[in-house]
Design an enzyme around this catalytic site. Sequence first.
Site, PDB file in Angstrom:
ATOM      1  N   ASN A  63       0.822  -1.214   0.000  1.00 35.09           N
ATOM      2  CA  ASN A  63       0.000   0.000   0.000  1.00 35.09           C
ATOM      3  C   ASN A  63       0.857   1.265   0.000  1.00 35.09           C
ATOM      4  O   ASN A  63       0.578   2.210  -0.743  1.00 35.09           O
ATOM      5  CB  ASN A  63      -0.951   0.001   1.203  1.00 35.09           C
ATOM      6  N   THR A 103     -16.225  37.613 -31.912  1.00 39.70           N
ATOM      7  CA  THR A 103     -17.003  37.172 -30.750  1.00 39.70           C
ATOM      8  C   THR A 103     -18.256  36.548 -31.344  1.00 39.70           C
ATOM      9  O   THR A 103     -18.718  36.993 -32.410  1.00 39.70           O
ATOM     10  CB  THR A 103     -17.390  38.339 -29.807  1.00 39.70           C
ATOM     11  N   HIS A 104     -18.766  35.504 -30.706  1.00 37.21           N
ATOM     12  CA  HIS A 104     -19.887  34.725 -31.267  1.00 37.21           C
ATOM     13  C   HIS A 104     -19.566  34.203 -32.669  1.00 37.21           C
ATOM     14  O   HIS A 104     -20.474  34.008 -33.472  1.00 37.21           O
ATOM     15  CB  HIS A 104     -21.183  35.550 -31.312  1.00 37.21           C
ATOM     16  N   SER A 137      -8.479  12.245 -48.830  1.00 29.88           N
ATOM     17  CA  SER A 137      -9.714  11.476 -48.766  1.00 29.88           C
ATOM     18  C   SER A 137      -9.586  10.260 -49.675  1.00 29.88           C
ATOM     19  O   SER A 137      -8.863  10.298 -50.669  1.00 29.88           O
ATOM     20  CB  SER A 137     -10.868  12.367 -49.234  1.00 29.88           C
ATOM     21  N   LYS A 161      -9.459  16.774 -51.556  1.00 31.19           N
ATOM     22  CA  LYS A 161      -9.455  17.017 -50.114  1.00 31.19           C
ATOM     23  C   LYS A 161      -8.059  17.030 -49.486  1.00 31.19           C
ATOM     24  O   LYS A 161      -7.196  16.274 -49.840  1.00 31.19           O
ATOM     25  CB  LYS A 161     -10.297  15.950 -49.402  1.00 31.19           C
ATOM     26  N   ASN A 163      -7.321  17.177 -45.485  1.00 29.51           N
ATOM     27  CA  ASN A 163      -8.045  17.263 -44.220  1.00 29.51           C
ATOM     28  C   ASN A 163      -7.139  17.493 -43.010  1.00 29.51           C
ATOM     29  O   ASN A 163      -6.069  16.902 -42.930  1.00 29.51           O
ATOM     30  CB  ASN A 163      -8.837  15.966 -43.988  1.00 29.51           C
ATOM     31  N   GLU A 198      -8.452  17.416 -35.597  1.00 29.31           N
ATOM     32  CA  GLU A 198      -9.729  16.783 -35.237  1.00 29.31           C
ATOM     33  C   GLU A 198      -9.515  15.684 -34.209  1.00 29.31           C
ATOM     34  O   GLU A 198     -10.304  15.520 -33.267  1.00 29.31           O
ATOM     35  CB  GLU A 198     -10.410  16.223 -36.490  1.00 29.31           C
ATOM     36  N   TYR A 216      -6.433   2.044   2.336  1.00 34.58           N
ATOM     37  CA  TYR A 216      -6.319   1.516   0.969  1.00 34.58           C
ATOM     38  C   TYR A 216      -7.523   0.645   0.630  1.00 34.58           C
ATOM     39  O   TYR A 216      -7.994  -0.130   1.464  1.00 34.58           O
ATOM     40  CB  TYR A 216      -5.026   0.689   0.813  1.00 34.58           C
ATOM     41  N   LYS A 236      -4.338   3.843 -12.063  1.00 33.96           N
ATOM     42  CA  LYS A 236      -3.212   3.849 -12.993  1.00 33.96           C
ATOM     43  C   LYS A 236      -3.632   3.932 -14.453  1.00 33.96           C
ATOM     44  O   LYS A 236      -3.124   4.774 -15.198  1.00 33.96           O
ATOM     45  CB  LYS A 236      -2.334   2.619 -12.740  1.00 33.96           C
TER      46      LYS A 236
HETATM   47  N1  ARG Z   1      -1.576  -3.455  -7.502  1.00 34.06           N
HETATM   48  C1  ARG Z   1      -2.022  -2.691  -6.372  1.00 34.06           C
HETATM   49  C2  ARG Z   1      -2.461  -1.295  -6.828  1.00 34.06           C
HETATM   50  O1  ARG Z   1      -2.161  -0.946  -7.938  1.00 34.06           O
HETATM   51  C3  ARG Z   1      -0.914  -2.569  -5.384  1.00 34.06           C
HETATM   52  C4  ARG Z   1      -1.367  -2.462  -3.976  1.00 34.06           C
HETATM   53  C5  ARG Z   1      -2.015  -3.683  -3.546  1.00 34.06           C
HETATM   54  N2  ARG Z   1      -2.287  -3.687  -2.151  1.00 34.06           N
HETATM   55  C6  ARG Z   1      -3.122  -4.597  -1.644  1.00 34.06           C
HETATM   56  N3  ARG Z   1      -3.319  -4.536  -0.390  1.00 34.06           N
HETATM   57  N4  ARG Z   1      -3.739  -5.477  -2.397  1.00 34.06           N
HETATM   58  O2  ARG Z   1      -3.113  -0.549  -6.144  1.00 34.06           O
END
Ligand code: ARG
Length: 459
Positions: free
Chosen positions: A109, A154-155, A276, A282, A284, A289, A316, A324
Amino acid sequence: MKMWAGRFGKELDAAINDFNASIRFDQVMYRQDIAGSIAHAEMLGAQGIIPAGDAAAIQEGLRGILADLESGALAVDPGAEDIHMFVEQELTARIGDAGKRLHTARSRNDQVALDLRMYLKDQAAAVKQLVVELIGTIASIASAHTHTVMPGYTHLQVAQPVTFAHHLLAYAQMLRRDAGRLSDFAARIDEMPLGACALAGTTYPIDRHRVAKSLGFARVTENSMDSVADRDFCVELGAALCLVMTHLSRLSEEVVLWCSSEFGFVELDDAFATGSSIMPQKKNPDITELVRGKTGRVTGSLVTLLTMLKGLPLAYNKDMQEDKEAIFDALATTRACLSAITPMLRTMTVRPDKMRAAAAKGFINATDCADYLAKKGVPFRDAYKATGQLVRLCIEKGCTLETLPLEEYKAVCPAFEQDVYAAIDLIACVSQRRSYGGPAPEAVEVQLENLRAWLDASS
Ligand code: ARG
Protein backbone atom coordinates in the site's frame (compact mmCIF):
# COMPACT_ATOMS: atom_id res chain seq x y z
CA MET A 1 2.20 -19.83 -5.61
CA LYS A 2 1.10 -16.54 -4.07
CA MET A 3 3.08 -14.76 -1.36
CA TRP A 4 0.09 -15.04 0.90
CA ALA A 5 -0.40 -18.81 0.27
CA GLY A 6 0.02 -19.60 3.98
CA ARG A 7 -3.45 -18.47 4.88
CA PHE A 8 -5.23 -20.01 1.90
CA GLY A 9 -6.25 -23.59 1.16
CA LYS A 10 -6.43 -23.18 -2.66
CA GLU A 11 -4.78 -21.39 -5.56
CA LEU A 12 -6.57 -18.29 -6.83
CA ASP A 13 -8.94 -19.04 -9.71
CA ALA A 14 -7.03 -18.41 -12.96
CA ALA A 15 -9.58 -16.04 -14.48
CA ILE A 16 -9.85 -14.14 -11.21
CA ASN A 17 -6.07 -13.94 -11.07
CA ASP A 18 -6.16 -12.05 -14.38
CA PHE A 19 -9.03 -9.89 -13.18
CA ASN A 20 -7.13 -9.00 -10.02
CA ALA A 21 -3.73 -8.42 -11.57
CA SER A 22 -2.29 -5.02 -12.52
CA ILE A 23 1.03 -6.16 -14.02
CA ARG A 24 -0.18 -5.40 -17.54
CA PHE A 25 -0.20 -1.68 -16.82
CA ASP A 26 1.86 -1.13 -13.67
CA GLN A 27 5.05 -2.65 -15.09
CA VAL A 28 5.90 0.78 -16.53
CA MET A 29 6.83 1.75 -12.96
CA TYR A 30 9.62 -0.84 -12.66
CA ARG A 31 12.37 1.77 -12.33
CA GLN A 32 10.54 3.56 -9.53
CA ASP A 33 9.71 0.30 -7.79
CA ILE A 34 13.34 -0.80 -7.81
CA ALA A 35 14.67 2.61 -6.75
CA GLY A 36 12.17 2.67 -3.86
CA SER A 37 13.20 -0.80 -2.76
CA ILE A 38 16.89 0.06 -2.91
CA ALA A 39 16.33 3.11 -0.69
CA HIS A 40 14.16 1.07 1.69
CA ALA A 41 16.75 -1.74 1.99
CA GLU A 42 19.55 0.76 2.54
CA MET A 43 17.55 2.33 5.39
CA LEU A 44 16.68 -1.06 6.93
CA GLY A 45 20.39 -1.91 6.96
CA ALA A 46 21.49 1.46 8.33
CA GLN A 47 18.91 1.24 11.14
CA GLY A 48 19.99 -2.28 12.05
CA ILE A 49 16.51 -3.63 11.23
CA ILE A 50 17.98 -6.23 8.89
CA PRO A 51 21.62 -7.42 8.78
CA ALA A 52 23.92 -5.10 6.85
CA GLY A 53 25.05 -7.96 4.63
CA ASP A 54 21.48 -8.73 3.62
CA ALA A 55 20.78 -5.06 2.92
CA ALA A 56 23.83 -4.94 0.65
CA ALA A 57 22.82 -8.17 -1.12
CA ILE A 58 19.29 -6.84 -1.68
CA GLN A 59 20.56 -3.61 -3.18
CA GLU A 60 22.98 -5.41 -5.45
CA GLY A 61 20.32 -7.91 -6.48
CA LEU A 62 17.89 -5.08 -7.30
CA ARG A 63 20.51 -3.29 -9.38
CA GLY A 64 21.02 -6.51 -11.32
CA ILE A 65 17.28 -6.82 -11.94
CA LEU A 66 17.13 -3.23 -13.16
CA ALA A 67 20.07 -3.74 -15.51
CA ASP A 68 18.54 -6.93 -16.91
CA LEU A 69 15.13 -5.33 -17.41
CA GLU A 70 16.76 -2.38 -19.19
CA SER A 71 18.86 -4.61 -21.44
CA GLY A 72 16.01 -6.98 -22.20
CA ALA A 73 17.82 -9.94 -20.59
CA LEU A 74 14.93 -10.18 -18.13
CA ALA A 75 11.28 -9.91 -19.16
CA VAL A 76 8.45 -8.99 -16.79
CA ASP A 77 6.43 -12.12 -15.98
CA PRO A 78 2.91 -11.44 -17.30
CA GLY A 79 1.58 -13.95 -14.77
CA ALA A 80 2.80 -11.91 -11.81
CA GLU A 81 0.15 -9.97 -9.88
CA ASP A 82 1.82 -6.60 -10.03
CA ILE A 83 5.22 -4.99 -10.47
CA HIS A 84 5.88 -4.98 -6.72
CA MET A 85 5.34 -8.74 -6.42
CA PHE A 86 7.31 -9.41 -9.59
CA VAL A 87 10.42 -7.54 -8.44
CA GLU A 88 10.35 -9.10 -4.97
CA GLN A 89 9.86 -12.62 -6.35
CA GLU A 90 12.66 -12.15 -8.87
CA LEU A 91 14.94 -10.83 -6.12
CA THR A 92 14.33 -13.80 -3.89
CA ALA A 93 14.83 -16.17 -6.80
CA ARG A 94 18.20 -14.51 -7.40
CA ILE A 95 19.61 -13.96 -3.90
CA GLY A 96 17.65 -16.37 -1.72
CA ASP A 97 16.65 -15.69 1.88
CA ALA A 98 18.05 -12.15 2.09
CA GLY A 99 15.43 -11.17 -0.53
CA LYS A 100 12.69 -12.25 1.84
CA ARG A 101 13.75 -9.51 4.29
CA LEU A 102 13.08 -6.65 1.82
CA HIS A 103 9.40 -6.33 2.70
CA THR A 104 10.13 -5.76 6.41
CA ALA A 105 8.37 -2.58 7.64
CA ARG A 106 6.65 -2.06 4.30
CA SER A 107 3.37 -2.87 2.59
CA ARG A 108 2.35 -2.77 -1.03
CA ASN A 109 0.00 0.00 0.00
CA ASP A 110 2.77 2.46 0.80
CA GLN A 111 4.95 0.95 -1.92
CA VAL A 112 2.43 1.63 -4.70
CA ALA A 113 1.83 5.14 -3.36
CA LEU A 114 5.58 5.76 -3.52
CA ASP A 115 6.05 4.30 -7.00
CA LEU A 116 3.14 6.22 -8.40
CA ARG A 117 4.28 9.53 -6.93
CA MET A 118 7.76 9.07 -8.37
CA TYR A 119 6.42 8.01 -11.76
CA LEU A 120 3.94 10.85 -12.04
CA LYS A 121 6.55 13.39 -10.98
CA ASP A 122 8.71 12.38 -13.96
CA GLN A 123 5.78 12.22 -16.34
CA ALA A 124 4.51 15.65 -15.36
CA ALA A 125 7.98 17.08 -15.99
CA ALA A 126 7.97 15.51 -19.46
CA VAL A 127 4.53 16.96 -20.25
CA LYS A 128 5.66 20.36 -19.01
CA GLN A 129 8.66 20.21 -21.32
CA LEU A 130 6.37 19.53 -24.29
CA VAL A 131 4.12 22.42 -23.25
CA VAL A 132 7.15 24.73 -23.07
CA GLU A 133 8.23 23.60 -26.55
CA LEU A 134 4.79 24.37 -27.92
CA ILE A 135 4.86 27.83 -26.33
CA GLY A 136 8.28 28.40 -27.94
CA THR A 137 6.86 27.44 -31.34
CA ILE A 138 3.88 29.74 -30.90
CA ALA A 139 6.18 32.59 -29.87
CA SER A 140 8.31 32.21 -32.96
CA ILE A 141 5.32 32.13 -35.33
CA ALA A 142 3.89 35.17 -33.52
CA SER A 143 7.17 37.09 -33.88
CA ALA A 144 6.74 36.99 -37.65
CA HIS A 145 3.12 38.15 -37.57
CA THR A 146 2.84 41.15 -35.29
CA HIS A 147 1.64 43.20 -38.30
CA THR A 148 -0.58 40.52 -39.85
CA VAL A 149 -4.07 41.96 -39.41
CA MET A 150 -6.88 39.44 -39.03
CA PRO A 151 -10.46 39.60 -37.82
CA GLY A 152 -11.06 39.07 -34.14
CA TYR A 153 -14.38 37.35 -33.44
CA THR A 154 -17.00 37.17 -30.75
CA HIS A 155 -19.89 34.72 -31.27
CA LEU A 156 -17.82 33.74 -34.33
CA GLN A 157 -19.00 37.02 -35.85
CA VAL A 158 -16.41 39.51 -37.05
CA ALA A 159 -15.84 41.87 -34.12
CA GLN A 160 -12.69 43.99 -34.10
CA PRO A 161 -9.37 43.72 -35.90
CA VAL A 162 -6.45 42.00 -34.17
CA THR A 163 -3.23 40.46 -35.47
CA PHE A 164 -2.36 36.84 -36.00
CA ALA A 165 0.44 37.24 -33.45
CA HIS A 166 -1.99 38.49 -30.83
CA HIS A 167 -4.48 35.73 -31.51
CA LEU A 168 -1.85 32.99 -31.30
CA LEU A 169 -0.29 34.45 -28.17
CA ALA A 170 -3.61 34.05 -26.36
CA TYR A 171 -2.88 30.32 -26.60
CA ALA A 172 0.64 30.86 -25.32
CA GLN A 173 -0.88 32.43 -22.20
CA MET A 174 -3.23 29.48 -21.68
CA LEU A 175 -0.35 27.06 -22.05
CA ARG A 176 1.81 29.10 -19.73
CA ARG A 177 -0.83 28.67 -17.02
CA ASP A 178 -0.82 24.95 -17.82
CA ALA A 179 2.92 24.82 -17.26
CA GLY A 180 2.38 26.65 -13.97
CA ARG A 181 -0.22 24.11 -12.89
CA LEU A 182 2.19 21.28 -13.67
CA SER A 183 4.83 23.00 -11.54
CA ASP A 184 2.37 23.45 -8.68
CA PHE A 185 1.53 19.78 -8.97
CA ALA A 186 5.22 18.85 -8.85
CA ALA A 187 5.65 20.85 -5.64
CA ARG A 188 2.64 19.26 -3.92
CA ILE A 189 3.30 15.66 -4.95
CA ASP A 190 6.83 15.91 -3.55
CA GLU A 191 6.05 13.96 -0.32
CA MET A 192 7.40 10.51 0.46
CA PRO A 193 4.76 8.03 1.71
CA LEU A 194 6.89 4.94 2.42
CA GLY A 195 6.84 3.93 6.08
CA ALA A 196 3.08 4.31 6.34
CA CYS A 197 3.14 0.55 5.74
CA ALA A 198 -0.33 -1.02 5.43
CA LEU A 199 -1.99 2.00 7.08
CA ALA A 200 -0.78 2.30 10.66
CA GLY A 201 2.96 2.80 10.45
CA THR A 202 5.25 0.28 12.08
CA THR A 203 6.92 -0.76 15.34
CA TYR A 204 10.33 -0.99 13.61
CA PRO A 205 12.68 1.95 14.17
CA ILE A 206 12.52 3.11 10.53
CA ASP A 207 13.90 6.42 9.28
CA ARG A 208 11.47 7.82 6.77
CA HIS A 209 13.41 11.04 6.31
CA ARG A 210 16.48 9.08 5.25
CA VAL A 211 14.43 7.29 2.56
CA ALA A 212 12.91 10.60 1.42
CA LYS A 213 16.33 12.13 1.10
CA SER A 214 17.83 9.25 -0.84
CA LEU A 215 14.88 9.31 -3.28
CA GLY A 216 15.05 13.09 -3.71
CA PHE A 217 11.73 13.96 -2.05
CA ALA A 218 11.31 17.34 -0.37
CA ARG A 219 9.23 16.05 2.56
CA VAL A 220 7.65 12.96 4.09
CA THR A 221 3.87 12.54 4.35
CA GLU A 222 2.46 13.40 7.79
CA ASN A 223 -0.30 10.83 8.35
CA SER A 224 0.12 7.11 7.68
CA MET A 225 -3.55 6.57 6.79
CA ASP A 226 -3.66 9.49 4.41
CA SER A 227 -0.36 8.33 2.89
CA VAL A 228 -1.92 5.12 1.56
CA ALA A 229 -5.45 6.43 0.92
CA ASP A 230 -4.53 9.61 -0.94
CA ARG A 231 -4.84 9.81 -4.71
CA ASP A 232 -5.49 13.54 -4.85
CA PHE A 233 -2.30 13.84 -6.83
CA CYS A 234 -3.80 11.70 -9.64
CA VAL A 235 -6.84 13.96 -9.73
CA GLU A 236 -4.70 17.10 -9.69
CA LEU A 237 -2.53 15.92 -12.54
CA GLY A 238 -5.60 14.66 -14.39
CA ALA A 239 -7.22 18.09 -14.07
CA ALA A 240 -4.07 19.86 -15.24
CA LEU A 241 -3.93 17.55 -18.26
CA CYS A 242 -7.61 18.20 -18.99
CA LEU A 243 -6.91 21.90 -19.24
CA VAL A 244 -3.89 21.33 -21.49
CA MET A 245 -6.15 19.25 -23.73
CA THR A 246 -8.98 21.78 -23.57
CA HIS A 247 -6.58 24.46 -24.79
CA LEU A 248 -5.21 22.24 -27.54
CA SER A 249 -8.77 21.40 -28.51
CA ARG A 250 -9.83 25.03 -28.80
CA LEU A 251 -6.76 25.80 -30.87
CA SER A 252 -7.50 22.72 -33.00
CA GLU A 253 -11.02 23.89 -33.64
CA GLU A 254 -9.66 27.22 -34.88
CA VAL A 255 -7.13 25.52 -37.13
CA VAL A 256 -9.95 23.40 -38.59
CA LEU A 257 -11.82 26.61 -39.40
CA TRP A 258 -8.74 28.42 -40.67
CA CYS A 259 -7.92 25.53 -43.05
CA SER A 260 -11.36 25.60 -44.66
CA SER A 261 -11.67 27.22 -48.09
CA GLU A 262 -14.13 29.71 -46.57
CA PHE A 263 -11.41 31.07 -44.25
CA GLY A 264 -8.17 29.97 -45.92
CA PHE A 265 -6.08 31.68 -43.22
CA VAL A 266 -3.56 28.85 -43.02
CA GLU A 267 -2.52 25.83 -45.01
CA LEU A 268 -1.12 22.74 -43.32
CA ASP A 269 2.04 21.17 -44.61
CA ASP A 270 1.36 18.05 -46.68
CA ALA A 271 3.23 16.00 -44.07
CA PHE A 272 0.68 17.04 -41.45
CA ALA A 273 -2.59 16.63 -43.34
CA THR A 274 -4.40 13.71 -44.87
CA GLY A 275 -6.36 13.03 -48.05
CA SER A 276 -9.71 11.48 -48.77
CA SER A 277 -10.22 7.99 -50.16
CA ILE A 278 -12.82 9.27 -52.63
CA MET A 279 -12.58 13.06 -53.02
CA PRO A 280 -9.32 13.86 -54.81
CA GLN A 281 -9.36 17.56 -53.88
CA LYS A 282 -9.45 17.02 -50.11
CA LYS A 283 -6.74 17.95 -47.66
CA ASN A 284 -8.04 17.26 -44.22
CA PRO A 285 -6.81 18.57 -40.87
CA ASP A 286 -7.09 15.15 -39.21
CA ILE A 287 -4.50 15.88 -36.52
CA THR A 288 -6.49 18.74 -35.10
CA GLU A 289 -9.73 16.78 -35.24
CA LEU A 290 -8.11 13.89 -33.39
CA VAL A 291 -6.76 16.24 -30.74
CA ARG A 292 -10.24 17.69 -30.33
CA GLY A 293 -11.68 14.19 -30.09
CA LYS A 294 -9.08 12.87 -27.66
CA THR A 295 -9.82 15.72 -25.30
CA GLY A 296 -13.02 13.89 -24.35
CA ARG A 297 -10.98 10.86 -23.48
CA VAL A 298 -8.74 12.77 -21.07
CA THR A 299 -11.77 14.41 -19.49
CA GLY A 300 -13.16 10.89 -19.09
CA SER A 301 -10.04 9.82 -17.19
CA LEU A 302 -10.47 12.68 -14.73
CA VAL A 303 -14.08 11.69 -14.14
CA THR A 304 -12.97 8.06 -13.67
CA LEU A 305 -10.51 9.13 -10.98
CA LEU A 306 -12.92 11.35 -9.11
CA THR A 307 -15.67 8.74 -9.22
CA MET A 308 -13.28 6.00 -8.11
CA LEU A 309 -12.31 7.99 -5.03
CA LYS A 310 -15.54 9.57 -3.87
CA GLY A 311 -17.00 6.69 -1.86
CA LEU A 312 -13.86 5.07 -0.49
CA PRO A 313 -13.46 4.64 3.25
CA LEU A 314 -9.94 4.90 4.67
CA ALA A 315 -7.44 3.55 4.02
CA TYR A 316 -6.32 1.52 0.97
CA ASN A 317 -9.03 -0.15 -1.13
CA LYS A 318 -8.45 -2.16 -4.26
CA ASP A 319 -10.60 0.29 -6.23
CA MET A 320 -7.50 2.44 -6.16
CA GLN A 321 -5.73 0.11 -8.57
CA GLU A 322 -7.99 1.74 -11.18
CA ASP A 323 -6.04 4.99 -10.77
CA LYS A 324 -3.21 3.85 -12.99
CA GLU A 325 -4.93 3.11 -16.30
CA ALA A 326 -6.84 6.36 -16.05
CA ILE A 327 -3.93 8.64 -15.33
CA PHE A 328 -1.48 6.74 -17.58
CA ASP A 329 -3.88 7.01 -20.51
CA ALA A 330 -4.42 10.71 -19.83
CA LEU A 331 -0.65 11.22 -19.80
CA ALA A 332 0.02 9.20 -22.94
CA THR A 333 -2.81 10.93 -24.80
CA THR A 334 -1.74 14.43 -23.79
CA ARG A 335 1.87 13.74 -24.67
CA ALA A 336 0.90 12.34 -28.06
CA CYS A 337 -1.29 15.36 -28.83
CA LEU A 338 1.38 17.86 -27.83
CA SER A 339 3.96 16.01 -29.90
CA ALA A 340 1.68 16.11 -32.95
CA ILE A 341 0.48 19.69 -32.73
CA THR A 342 3.84 21.44 -32.27
CA PRO A 343 5.44 20.38 -35.58
CA MET A 344 2.08 20.81 -37.35
CA LEU A 345 1.99 24.48 -36.31
CA ARG A 346 5.69 24.98 -37.01
CA THR A 347 5.30 23.82 -40.64
CA MET A 348 1.96 25.42 -41.48
CA THR A 349 1.79 28.23 -44.02
CA VAL A 350 0.11 31.45 -42.91
CA ARG A 351 -1.86 33.48 -45.48
CA PRO A 352 -1.79 37.13 -44.35
CA ASP A 353 -3.61 38.24 -47.53
CA LYS A 354 -6.60 36.05 -46.69
CA MET A 355 -6.68 37.31 -43.13
CA ARG A 356 -6.46 40.90 -44.27
CA ALA A 357 -9.28 40.38 -46.80
CA ALA A 358 -11.50 38.77 -44.18
CA ALA A 359 -10.80 41.67 -41.81
CA ALA A 360 -12.02 44.13 -44.46
CA LYS A 361 -15.49 42.58 -44.29
CA GLY A 362 -18.12 42.73 -41.61
CA PHE A 363 -17.74 46.42 -40.58
CA ILE A 364 -14.90 45.39 -38.29
CA ASN A 365 -13.94 49.07 -37.88
CA ALA A 366 -17.39 50.21 -36.67
CA THR A 367 -16.18 50.57 -33.05
CA ASP A 368 -13.31 52.72 -34.29
CA CYS A 369 -15.76 54.91 -36.22
CA ALA A 370 -17.80 55.45 -33.04
CA ASP A 371 -14.59 56.07 -31.04
CA TYR A 372 -13.61 58.70 -33.67
CA LEU A 373 -16.80 60.65 -32.98
CA ALA A 374 -16.48 60.22 -29.21
CA LYS A 375 -12.94 61.62 -29.36
CA LYS A 376 -14.44 64.67 -31.15
CA GLY A 377 -16.67 65.24 -28.13
CA VAL A 378 -19.83 63.33 -29.16
CA PRO A 379 -21.05 61.24 -26.18
CA PHE A 380 -20.17 57.57 -26.87
CA ARG A 381 -23.80 56.39 -26.86
CA ASP A 382 -24.73 58.96 -29.54
CA ALA A 383 -21.60 58.11 -31.52
CA TYR A 384 -22.54 54.42 -31.29
CA LYS A 385 -26.03 55.13 -32.60
CA ALA A 386 -24.79 57.31 -35.48
CA THR A 387 -22.33 54.60 -36.53
CA GLY A 388 -25.10 52.01 -36.41
CA GLN A 389 -27.08 54.17 -38.85
CA LEU A 390 -24.04 54.39 -41.13
CA VAL A 391 -23.59 50.61 -41.10
CA ARG A 392 -27.21 50.20 -42.07
CA LEU A 393 -26.78 52.73 -44.86
CA CYS A 394 -23.71 50.85 -46.13
CA ILE A 395 -25.63 47.56 -46.13
CA GLU A 396 -28.42 49.21 -48.15
CA LYS A 397 -25.92 50.72 -50.60
CA GLY A 398 -23.73 47.62 -50.74
CA CYS A 399 -20.58 49.54 -49.73
CA THR A 400 -18.22 49.66 -46.74
CA LEU A 401 -17.44 52.38 -44.21
CA GLU A 402 -14.19 53.01 -46.12
CA THR A 403 -16.04 53.70 -49.40
CA LEU A 404 -19.03 55.63 -48.04
CA PRO A 405 -18.80 59.31 -49.21
CA LEU A 406 -18.15 62.01 -46.57
CA GLU A 407 -21.48 63.74 -47.32
CA GLU A 408 -23.31 60.62 -46.15
CA TYR A 409 -21.28 60.68 -42.93
CA LYS A 410 -22.02 64.34 -42.37
CA ALA A 411 -25.73 63.82 -43.02
CA VAL A 412 -25.84 61.41 -40.10
CA CYS A 413 -23.55 63.46 -37.83
CA PRO A 414 -21.96 66.85 -38.69
CA ALA A 415 -18.92 66.10 -36.49
CA PHE A 416 -17.48 63.80 -39.21
CA GLU A 417 -14.52 65.26 -41.15
CA GLN A 418 -12.20 64.00 -43.88
CA ASP A 419 -9.91 62.45 -41.25
CA VAL A 420 -12.53 59.80 -40.46
CA TYR A 421 -11.06 57.66 -43.27
CA ALA A 422 -7.67 57.59 -41.55
CA ALA A 423 -9.31 56.70 -38.25
CA ILE A 424 -11.15 53.70 -39.67
CA ASP A 425 -8.23 52.41 -41.71
CA LEU A 426 -7.68 48.81 -40.62
CA ILE A 427 -3.98 49.13 -39.95
CA ALA A 428 -4.64 52.27 -37.89
CA CYS A 429 -7.42 50.50 -36.01
CA VAL A 430 -5.03 47.79 -34.89
CA SER A 431 -1.95 49.91 -34.31
CA GLN A 432 -3.86 52.35 -32.10
CA ARG A 433 -4.98 49.61 -29.72
CA ARG A 434 -1.91 50.14 -27.64
CA SER A 435 -3.52 49.52 -24.24
CA TYR A 436 -1.44 47.08 -22.18
CA GLY A 437 -2.19 43.57 -23.41
CA GLY A 438 -3.75 44.92 -26.62
CA PRO A 439 -3.12 43.89 -30.25
CA ALA A 440 -1.04 46.90 -31.43
CA PRO A 441 2.33 45.62 -32.67
CA GLU A 442 4.22 47.51 -29.96
CA ALA A 443 1.95 46.10 -27.22
CA VAL A 444 2.39 42.60 -28.65
CA GLU A 445 6.17 43.12 -28.60
CA VAL A 446 5.91 43.66 -24.83
CA GLN A 447 3.85 40.48 -24.53
CA LEU A 448 6.43 38.59 -26.57
CA GLU A 449 9.33 39.93 -24.53
CA ASN A 450 7.71 38.79 -21.27
CA LEU A 451 6.97 35.43 -22.79
CA ARG A 452 10.53 35.00 -24.00
CA ALA A 453 11.85 35.85 -20.52
CA TRP A 454 9.50 33.23 -19.06
CA LEU A 455 10.63 30.69 -21.68
CA ASP A 456 14.29 31.36 -20.87
CA ALA A 457 13.58 30.74 -17.20
CA SER A 458 11.55 27.58 -17.94
CA SER A 459 13.78 25.67 -20.33
N1 ARG B 1 -1.58 -3.46 -7.50
C1 ARG B 1 -2.02 -2.69 -6.37
C2 ARG B 1 -2.46 -1.29 -6.83
O1 ARG B 1 -2.16 -0.95 -7.94
C3 ARG B 1 -0.91 -2.57 -5.38
C4 ARG B 1 -1.37 -2.46 -3.98
C5 ARG B 1 -2.02 -3.68 -3.55
N2 ARG B 1 -2.29 -3.69 -2.15
C6 ARG B 1 -3.12 -4.60 -1.64
N3 ARG B 1 -3.32 -4.54 -0.39
N4 ARG B 1 -3.74 -5.48 -2.40
O2 ARG B 1 -3.11 -0.55 -6.14
